[in-house]
Design an enzyme around this catalytic site. Structure first.
Site, PDB file in Angstrom:
ATOM      1  N   GLU A 237     -11.312 -59.238  13.905  1.00 57.81           N
ATOM      2  CA  GLU A 237     -11.068 -57.987  14.626  1.00 57.81           C
ATOM      3  C   GLU A 237     -12.290 -57.594  15.458  1.00 57.81           C
ATOM      4  O   GLU A 237     -12.167 -56.997  16.508  1.00 57.81           O
ATOM      5  CB  GLU A 237     -10.786 -56.862  13.633  1.00 57.81           C
ATOM      6  CG  GLU A 237      -9.478 -57.008  12.886  1.00 57.81           C
ATOM      7  CD  GLU A 237      -9.333 -55.942  11.814  1.00 57.81           C
ATOM      8  OE1 GLU A 237      -9.496 -54.761  12.144  1.00 57.81           O
ATOM      9  OE2 GLU A 237      -9.079 -56.314  10.669  1.00 57.81           O
TER      10      GLU A 237
ATOM     11  N   ARG B 244     -10.636 -65.502  -2.208  1.00 55.52           N
ATOM     12  CA  ARG B 244      -9.494 -65.408  -3.122  1.00 55.52           C
ATOM     13  C   ARG B 244      -8.559 -66.602  -2.968  1.00 55.52           C
ATOM     14  O   ARG B 244      -7.848 -66.958  -3.900  1.00 55.52           O
ATOM     15  CB  ARG B 244      -8.773 -64.071  -2.945  1.00 55.52           C
ATOM     16  CG  ARG B 244      -9.608 -62.914  -3.521  1.00 55.52           C
ATOM     17  CD  ARG B 244      -9.032 -61.549  -3.201  1.00 55.52           C
ATOM     18  NE  ARG B 244      -9.043 -61.227  -1.785  1.00 55.52           N
ATOM     19  CZ  ARG B 244     -10.093 -60.722  -1.124  1.00 55.52           C
ATOM     20  NH1 ARG B 244     -11.209 -60.451  -1.764  1.00 55.52           N
ATOM     21  NH2 ARG B 244     -10.018 -60.471   0.156  1.00 55.52           N
TER      22      ARG B 244
END
Length: 179
Positions: free
Chosen positions: A99, A62
């Site tokens: 993560e 994006r």
């Protein structure tokens, strides 16, 4: 209503995506709204209007959409920062934390000349691992990272604070609580 409220109203919240307990902030609805898209781009670049910006670096994927529009707005070139193995020419690469482990991103080695003023763009900053890696990658080839801009900040996850600790000014247009 504030501009932040108006823009927030164009962002779709998707519960439990990509995993249970996560609220995904989907900006495709903002991008599909001509007024919101234009206003977001204008607001992202507003502090640097009239400044000399040489390149806008957008992070996959994006960040490509937003970065292209921002580059056009500030009359700068656009540089894609991609996942490893996607660029055809000589690249520079850096590992960054996610993560759940490590990944790598890269850009063309000749995309930015030392000393060029660069704005980093993406849709959202959360933990900041990807953005931190991108700043290090840009600095590795001599870029002057003028700022990092995001439509959405998830401040509880600390990413924007991480970038500010690296002496990178951060511009965001809206914040959401949680993940």
């Amino acid at each position: 209503m504030t501009l932040e409220d108006d823009l927030k109203a164009t962002v779709r919240a998707i519960q439990d995506y990509p995993k249970p307990g996560i609220v995904f902030r989907d900006i495709t609805t903002l991008l599909g709204n001509a007024w919101a898209f234009r206003r977001a781009v204008d607001e992202l670049v507003q502090p640097w209007a009239g400044s000399k910006i040489d390149k806008v670096a957008g992070m996959e994927a994006r960040g490509f959409i937003l970065g292209g529009a921002v580059a056009h707005q500030v009359s700068a070139g656009f540089v894609p920062i991609r996942k490893k193995g996607k660029l055809p020419h000589t690249t520079v690469r850096i590992a960054y934390s996610l993560e759940y482990g490590l990944d790598e991103m890269e850009m063309h080695a000749d995309a930015i000349k030392p000393g060029e003023r660069v704005i980093l763009i993406d849709d959202l900053i959360a933990t900041g691992g990807t953005a931190e890696g991108a700043v290090k990658l840009l600095r590795q080839i001599g870029a002057d990272v003028v700022a990092a801009c995001f439509i959405i900040d998830l401040p509880e996850l600390g990413g924007a604070a991480k970038l500010r600790a690296m002496d990178v000014p951060v511009r965001t247009l809206m914040t959401f609580d949680g993940h």
